[in-house]
Design a protein around this motif. Sequence first.
Motif, PDB file in Angstrom:
ATOM      1  N   ASN A  89       8.491  12.502 -20.877  1.00  0.00           N
ATOM      2  CA  ASN A  89       9.932  12.674 -20.702  1.00  0.00           C
ATOM      3  C   ASN A  89      10.316  14.140 -20.712  1.00  0.00           C
ATOM      4  O   ASN A  89      11.165  14.581 -19.946  1.00  0.00           O
ATOM      5  N   VAL A  98      14.026   8.739 -20.110  1.00  0.00           N
ATOM      6  CA  VAL A  98      14.139   7.746 -21.175  1.00  0.00           C
ATOM      7  C   VAL A  98      15.619   7.510 -21.441  1.00  0.00           C
ATOM      8  O   VAL A  98      16.398   8.456 -21.579  1.00  0.00           O
ATOM      9  N   ASN A  99      16.004   6.244 -21.530  1.00  0.00           N
ATOM     10  CA  ASN A  99      17.414   5.877 -21.581  1.00  0.00           C
ATOM     11  C   ASN A  99      17.971   5.947 -22.999  1.00  0.00           C
ATOM     12  O   ASN A  99      18.399   4.947 -23.572  1.00  0.00           O
ATOM     13  N   VAL A 100      17.978   7.156 -23.586  1.00  0.00           N
ATOM     14  CA  VAL A 100      18.603   7.346 -24.894  1.00  0.00           C
ATOM     15  C   VAL A 100      20.103   7.161 -24.774  1.00  0.00           C
ATOM     16  O   VAL A 100      20.760   6.565 -25.629  1.00  0.00           O
ATOM     17  N   ARG A 151      19.418  13.041 -20.610  1.00  0.00           N
ATOM     18  CA  ARG A 151      19.679  11.719 -21.185  1.00  0.00           C
ATOM     19  C   ARG A 151      19.536  11.703 -22.714  1.00  0.00           C
ATOM     20  O   ARG A 151      19.405  10.650 -23.305  1.00  0.00           O
ATOM     21  N   ASP A 164      14.926  11.719 -27.114  1.00  0.00           N
ATOM     22  CA  ASP A 164      14.357  10.428 -27.507  1.00  0.00           C
ATOM     23  C   ASP A 164      13.500  10.590 -28.755  1.00  0.00           C
ATOM     24  O   ASP A 164      13.223  11.703 -29.210  1.00  0.00           O
ATOM     25  N   ASN A 204      10.472  10.364 -29.315  1.00  0.00           N
ATOM     26  CA  ASN A 204       9.170  11.018 -29.162  1.00  0.00           C
ATOM     27  C   ASN A 204       9.286  12.469 -28.724  1.00  0.00           C
ATOM     28  O   ASN A 204       8.292  13.078 -28.296  1.00  0.00           O
ATOM     29  N   TYR A 205      10.461  13.030 -28.843  1.00  0.00           N
ATOM     30  CA  TYR A 205      10.693  14.431 -28.465  1.00  0.00           C
ATOM     31  C   TYR A 205       9.732  15.351 -29.208  1.00  0.00           C
ATOM     32  O   TYR A 205       9.662  15.348 -30.437  1.00  0.00           O
ATOM     33  N   ASP A 259       5.128  11.186 -26.708  1.00  0.00           N
ATOM     34  CA  ASP A 259       5.905  11.407 -25.484  1.00  0.00           C
ATOM     35  C   ASP A 259       5.058  11.065 -24.265  1.00  0.00           C
ATOM     36  O   ASP A 259       4.638  11.922 -23.493  1.00  0.00           O
TER      37      ASP A 259
END
Length: 385
Positions: free
Chosen positions: A231, A296-298, A345, A348, A350-351, A356
């Motif tokens: 991402n 990723v749809n955060v 977005r 997330d 896993n940033y 990630d």
Amino acid sequence: MKLLLWPALLALTLPGSGLAATVEDHAKAVLAFGPRVAGSAANGQARSYLEEQFRALGYQTRREAFSYPRFDDLGSDVRVGEQVLGGNALQDSAGGEVTAPAVRVPGVGTSADFARVDVRGRVAVVQRGQIPFIDKARAALAAGAVGVIIVNNSAGDLRGTLGQALNLPVLGVSTTVGAALKDNQPVTLRVRVRQGEVQAVNLIAFKAGVDRPEVLFGAHLDSVQGAPGANDNLSGSLAVLEIARQAANTSLSARSFFVLFDGEEDGLLGSRAFVKDNPSVTGGLKAMLNLDMVGVNVMPLSISGEAPLVEAARRAGVEASVGTPGSSDQVPFRQAGVPTLFFHRGLDANYHQPGDTLLDSELVRQAATAAFTITNGVLSAVPAN
């Protein structure tokens, strides 16, 4: 390695290849190289792969090299008996290996906190929070500590910067590692660091003859150490590739640059280098669109920037808001007077983490299509240069 992709996969047809490569294909290929830290072999392999994709779409490419100093952690840890516990050297820390009893410092590591315990010749274990890392480390050094371990106050690893070189090894660790460090227990603190020169490269794709573009689409290709960067920010890089695909046989391709920046994670260094080294390009831009973490749809896709481009987005039927949030590669362009839009977005879970590895190809497509639509709206009322 797990890759999350929804059924609506976007096909990128590569001219002359007879094959239809998808976002999934590109993501798998690039992620297989490993974390794309600026200056690493994986970074170079990813750049070469994506350069081939731009060329297959009919674009020319060029590479612009730049260099900068960087502090690298070569593998630091703390050992308790036979147990090796991982950590991260704080930037500006000295390197070194010391074996001494650990002492847990009460409070948050102020000078007053250190006065309550004896850390002379010992490794101070300090909680993160309230005061800067450098203040904790200075207080430890003044009290006679031979090393410092700073324990995170939230989940995950601790990474950070002292902000000033200090002749003391300083390690950041997770709460789990911190809990394993007991008072007066002998530990071996190993901080292995290197101050070196990074050789970084920006990749630019353009149609033959285009040297004064009116719009620039950008994303950073590099990732941080230990993070595969699906991402952050392979998603943005593949979105730029998809915009190039959509534009390939349109007039937009003759008015655009497509740039994959290096060194973003080390301080927006690729975009800063581009702005500095290409004043004639920057001076002619009507828009710079930057895509960072769009896979990723955060949250719903956020598009924000200066008012003229936000209005153009709204006229094109794309929701956008006035504002300049985010520290990403649009910043140097905005500082140079170029109108910008930032596509994002949210952060997330896993940033900057080893997890990630996930991106959604449909979200990548949506971001690319939004950028393409907005740009056509911006340029439709403006005669080509």
